[in-house]
Scaffold this active site. Structure first.
Site, short mmCIF file in Angstrom:
data_model
loop_
_atom_site.label_atom_id
_atom_site.label_comp_id
_atom_site.label_asym_id
_atom_site.label_seq_id
_atom_site.Cartn_x
_atom_site.Cartn_y
_atom_site.Cartn_z
N THR A 1 -0.32 2.17 7.14
CA THR A 1 -0.19 1.06 6.19
C THR A 1 -0.14 -0.25 6.96
O THR A 1 0.26 -0.28 8.12
CB THR A 1 1.08 1.22 5.33
N GLY A 2 -0.54 -1.31 6.29
CA GLY A 2 -0.54 -2.62 6.93
C GLY A 2 -1.92 -3.26 6.83
O GLY A 2 -2.70 -2.94 5.92
N THR B 1 0.87 -1.19 0.00
CA THR B 1 0.00 0.00 0.00
C THR B 1 0.90 1.23 0.00
O THR B 1 2.01 1.17 0.53
CB THR B 1 -0.84 0.01 1.30
N GLY C 1 -5.48 -3.57 7.33
CA GLY C 1 -6.47 -2.54 7.63
C GLY C 1 -7.34 -2.85 8.82
O GLY C 1 -7.69 -1.95 9.59
N ARG D 1 -14.84 -5.70 0.60
CA ARG D 1 -14.08 -5.39 1.83
C ARG D 1 -13.38 -4.03 1.70
O ARG D 1 -12.82 -3.70 0.65
CB ARG D 1 -13.06 -6.50 2.07
N VAL D 2 -13.42 -3.24 2.77
CA VAL D 2 -12.73 -1.95 2.80
C VAL D 2 -11.80 -1.94 4.01
O VAL D 2 -12.20 -2.38 5.10
CB VAL D 2 -13.73 -0.78 2.90
N GLY D 3 -10.58 -1.46 3.83
CA GLY D 3 -9.63 -1.41 4.93
C GLY D 3 -9.51 -0.02 5.53
O GLY D 3 -10.44 0.79 5.48
N ASP D 4 -8.34 0.26 6.08
CA ASP D 4 -8.13 1.53 6.78
C ASP D 4 -7.91 2.71 5.83
O ASP D 4 -8.22 3.87 6.18
CB ASP D 4 -6.89 1.42 7.69
N1 GLY Z 1 -3.82 -0.99 4.56
C1 GLY Z 1 -4.50 -1.37 3.42
C2 GLY Z 1 -5.66 -2.22 3.65
O1 GLY Z 1 -5.71 -2.96 4.61
O2 GLY Z 1 -6.57 -2.20 2.86
#
Ligand code: GLY
Length: 316
Positions: free
Chosen positions: A232-233, A181, A235, A209-212
């Site tokens: 980053t990492g 990312t 989410g 799916r949605v992350g951070d």
């Molecule tokens: N950090 C990116 C995600 O988990 O989508």
């Protein structure tokens, strides 16, 4: 700054003049295969130079972070734009965001499909709508209405992403803690701050799916008193801890200790979440930076003033 977070919201909203500009970029916290190490560092270095050039031309922080993120989105070494990872169905769904300190405006997109430059659409949300986050078809429609964005599977597909997807599909590899990312934070000549990020999410994620990355306070934050942060990492680990806001708030409590605070937060969150990859970059209004991760790798680069950017793949 001490006290309730509300104090920060009500704090100084105008910036000091004539500060040394700073730009920090990351190319993702996680595990990077040895054959990709050189490309990961070279890519973040190139992105830092692009952002630095904008700042040295007296450009705004939002122009600088977008310039840096666009370099990374175009670079197939990274999990963003061209090079994004695939979801469980072999499709591309991107998230991206941007936020600026001077008026606390932000824009984000989530689940926008197969687009090479999603950060440009996030910027459109910030600048051309009265909203903060658009998803899927709505985000795509906005982009098309403004003739922004390069859409299509051919724009984003890479052999690297295909190989990673096949490895997991055929049971030859794990989907966890894949890196790449991307994100950037900047402090410009006028003392304004901005954060931006872009991602394909996590490999083999469920569709939808949605992350951070597109979530304000979790994946990014920018504020005139607190600074700008981009995470980053994994989410799911990050968004349950509101990492971007929490890191800035904690660093504001202890000027000079941003690096230690960032490292501690990343380690704590990673430890609570089965050693998930967790990382962040931040810059404070006084120019203090933190570049931290709890993961095998995180490529990064830092440009301060006109000096040649530093870059690396681990601890600074
Ligand atoms: N950090 C990116 C995600 O988990 O989508």
């Amino acid at each position: 700054m001490r006290g309730h977070p509300r104090a920060a919201i009500l704090g100084r909203m105008t910036a000091p003049v004539s500060v040394t500009p700073v730009l920090v970029v990351h190319g993702g916290s996680g595990r990077i295969s040895p054959e990709h190490h050189t490309a990961a560092v070279a890519g973040t270095h190139a992105a830092a130079i692009a952002g630095q050039r904008v700042l040295l031309d007296a450009g705004r922080c939002e122009d600088a972070v977008v310039a840096a993120v666009r370099v990374l989105e175009d670079d197939p070494a990274f999990n963003a734009g061209r090079g994004a990872c695939m979801n469980r169905d072999g499709e591309f769904e991107h998230d991206a965001a941007i936020m600026r300190s001077r008026d606390l405006r932000s824009g984000a997109v989530a689940g926008i499909r197969a687009i090479r430059d999603p950060v440009l659409v996030a910027r459109l949300v910030m600048e051309q709508t009265r909203h903060c986050l658009l998803t899927g078809e709505g985000a795509e429609a906005l982009a098309r209405a403004h003739s922004v964005g390069h859409f299509g599977r051919d724009e984003v597909w890479t052999p690297k992403a295909e190989a990673a997807y096949r490895e997991v599909l055929e049971g030859r590899g794990a989907a966890d803690n894949r890196a790449d990312t991307v994100g950037a934070v900047a402090l410009d000549n006028d003392g304004h701050l901005c954060a931006a990020g872009s991602t394909g999410g996590i490999l083999f994620k469920l569709p939808g799916r949605v992350g951070d990355t597109p979530l304000c306070g979790s994946g990014f934050y920018a504020h005139p008193v607190l600074g700008a942060c981009c995470t980053t990492g994994v989410g799911e680990a990050i968004l349950t801890h509101l990492l971007a806001y929490e890191a800035l708030r904690a660093a504001a409590e202890q000027p000079g200790a941003a690096q230690q605070i960032a490292e501690r937060l990343c380690a704590e969150i990673s430890g609570r979440w089965s050693n998930a990859a967790v990382g962040l970059i931040l810059v404070r209004p006084d120019g203090e930076v933190a570049i931290a991760h709890a993961s095998e790798h995180m490529s990064w680069a830092l440009a301060r003033g006109a000096t040649t950017p530093e870059s690396g793949l681990g601890r600074r």
